[in-house]
Design a protein around this motif. Sequence first.
Motif, PDB file in Angstrom:
ATOM      1  N   UNK A  13      -7.047  -6.270  -0.650  1.00 27.36           N
ATOM      2  CA  UNK A  13      -5.886  -5.892  -1.458  1.00 27.36           C
ATOM      3  C   UNK A  13      -5.331  -7.102  -2.204  1.00 27.36           C
ATOM      4  N   UNK A  14      -5.423  -8.278  -1.585  1.00 25.44           N
ATOM      5  CA  UNK A  14      -4.974  -9.501  -2.260  1.00 25.44           C
ATOM      6  C   UNK A  14      -5.865  -9.821  -3.460  1.00 25.44           C
ATOM      7  N   UNK A  15      -7.171  -9.649  -3.308  1.00 26.98           N
ATOM      8  CA  UNK A  15      -8.089  -9.917  -4.415  1.00 26.98           C
ATOM      9  C   UNK A  15      -7.898  -8.926  -5.547  1.00 26.98           C
ATOM     10  N   UNK A  16      -7.637  -7.663  -5.217  1.00 29.19           N
ATOM     11  CA  UNK A  16      -7.443  -6.636  -6.241  1.00 29.19           C
ATOM     12  C   UNK A  16      -6.161  -6.873  -7.032  1.00 29.19           C
ATOM     13  N   UNK A  17      -5.078  -7.235  -6.325  1.00 29.51           N
ATOM     14  CA  UNK A  17      -3.761  -7.329  -6.964  1.00 29.51           C
ATOM     15  C   UNK A  17      -3.341  -8.762  -7.279  1.00 29.51           C
ATOM     16  N   UNK A  18      -4.159  -9.732  -6.884  1.00 32.27           N
ATOM     17  CA  UNK A  18      -3.860 -11.117  -7.228  1.00 32.27           C
ATOM     18  C   UNK A  18      -2.822 -11.777  -6.350  1.00 32.27           C
ATOM     19  N   UNK A  19      -2.662 -11.299  -5.108  1.00 35.26           N
ATOM     20  CA  UNK A  19      -1.722 -11.906  -4.181  1.00 35.26           C
ATOM     21  C   UNK A  19      -2.400 -12.991  -3.349  1.00 35.26           C
ATOM     22  N   UNK A  20      -1.602 -13.923  -2.867  1.00 31.09           N
ATOM     23  CA  UNK A  20      -2.079 -14.946  -1.953  1.00 31.09           C
ATOM     24  C   UNK A  20      -1.660 -14.530  -0.547  1.00 31.09           C
ATOM     25  N   UNK A  21      -2.602 -14.270   0.361  1.00 31.56           N
ATOM     26  CA  UNK A  21      -2.230 -13.810   1.703  1.00 31.56           C
ATOM     27  C   UNK A  21      -1.342 -14.788   2.460  1.00 31.56           C
ATOM     28  N   UNK A  53       0.820  -1.199   0.000  1.00 32.29           N
ATOM     29  CA  UNK A  53       0.000   0.000   0.000  1.00 32.29           C
ATOM     30  C   UNK A  53       0.864   1.263   0.000  1.00 32.29           C
ATOM     31  N   UNK A  54       1.905   1.271   0.848  1.00 34.98           N
ATOM     32  CA  UNK A  54       2.767   2.439   0.940  1.00 34.98           C
ATOM     33  C   UNK A  54       3.610   2.626  -0.322  1.00 34.98           C
ATOM     34  N   UNK A  55       4.094   1.531  -0.874  1.00 37.13           N
ATOM     35  CA  UNK A  55       4.981   1.611  -2.031  1.00 37.13           C
ATOM     36  C   UNK A  55       4.237   2.036  -3.290  1.00 37.13           C
ATOM     37  N   UNK A  56       3.007   1.555  -3.431  1.00 37.09           N
ATOM     38  CA  UNK A  56       2.248   1.834  -4.649  1.00 37.09           C
ATOM     39  C   UNK A  56       1.246   2.970  -4.495  1.00 37.09           C
ATOM     40  N   UNK A  57       1.256   3.624  -3.300  1.00 37.66           N
ATOM     41  CA  UNK A  57       0.344   4.746  -3.042  1.00 37.66           C
ATOM     42  C   UNK A  57      -1.100   4.382  -3.353  1.00 37.66           C
TER      43      UNK A  57
END
Length: 336
Positions: A256-264, A182-186
Amino acid sequence: MKYGKILLEHGGGGLLSNQLIAEYFLPRFHNPYLERLEDSAVLNIGSQKFCFTTDSYVVSPVFFPGGNIGSLAVHGTVNDLSVCGGVPLYMSAGFILEEGFSVASLEIIIQSMADAAAEANIKIVTGDTKVVARGAADGIFINTSGIGLVEYPGVLSVKNIQLGDVIIVNGTIGEHGAAIIQARDNLSLTADILSDSAALNNLIACILKASSNVHCMRDATRGGLGAILAEIAKNANVHISIDEKSIPLQENVRGICEILGFDPLFLANEGKMILFCPKSDADQVLTVMRNHKHGKNAAIIGIVEDIGIGRVVLKTSIGGERIVDLPTGELVPRIC
């Protein structure tokens, strides 16, 4: 290795990190202390047992929601000592500063380290400072070492994990990795995600006082919960089954995982640990954890089902199963 050069993935806590250690470092630094591959080396000196750890912190950005590189360095050192049954006593702090780095920022970082150390009751007793030319670093890197006294009568190790052990996590996962993203990608989100960075020594001391049957503890930092469980399953040669529905997860992290496709499962944590203990001790351990500020959302997430397998299987929320293996990529470079 088939790679002629070091890649970012070699530092991500996943498959390539493990290969780098196994193929290059372990054969040359071979000794029984290092072979344990725990978060700290456990050393017998005279009649006393000590734990000793070291780590380097290169997080980007150095300031993030919920902390900064200074508090993170203290928390990480304290937790590595604590999960081995140690009472953290002393630590070092080495600073590599890039020419042009803000003195005001450095002052904030140093103060946050002092505050974190005071809260965790560990003393920073030695250190080093180097300044490198502009462009030779990225603002500030911090290296730490820590030493603690081991008083727990049992041995906390992956080698002590037993059939039927339940697996407990002390709270929701993935906040640190999500906060960095979140911080890195604003990213503009409806609710800010705060890093879970925290010193867990007091929580762990309470757990070990309540139960003398804890078999293993690890903190789930780089690579997240998924990577550390896969690593444990391989090193302990056990079959681990975990239940997706039982794994605590904040809704904003899930989002945020669903939006960006990350696996928590593979997002980093800096205030989460997992432990293995007999089912008979689980309720007692959970009660202690849930009465502590760093364990309010503690939950049983799985069980050791077989010996001689070396695999982690996730029972998904939709009723299926999938194997959880060491990640092969670098989700978020320089997460810690």
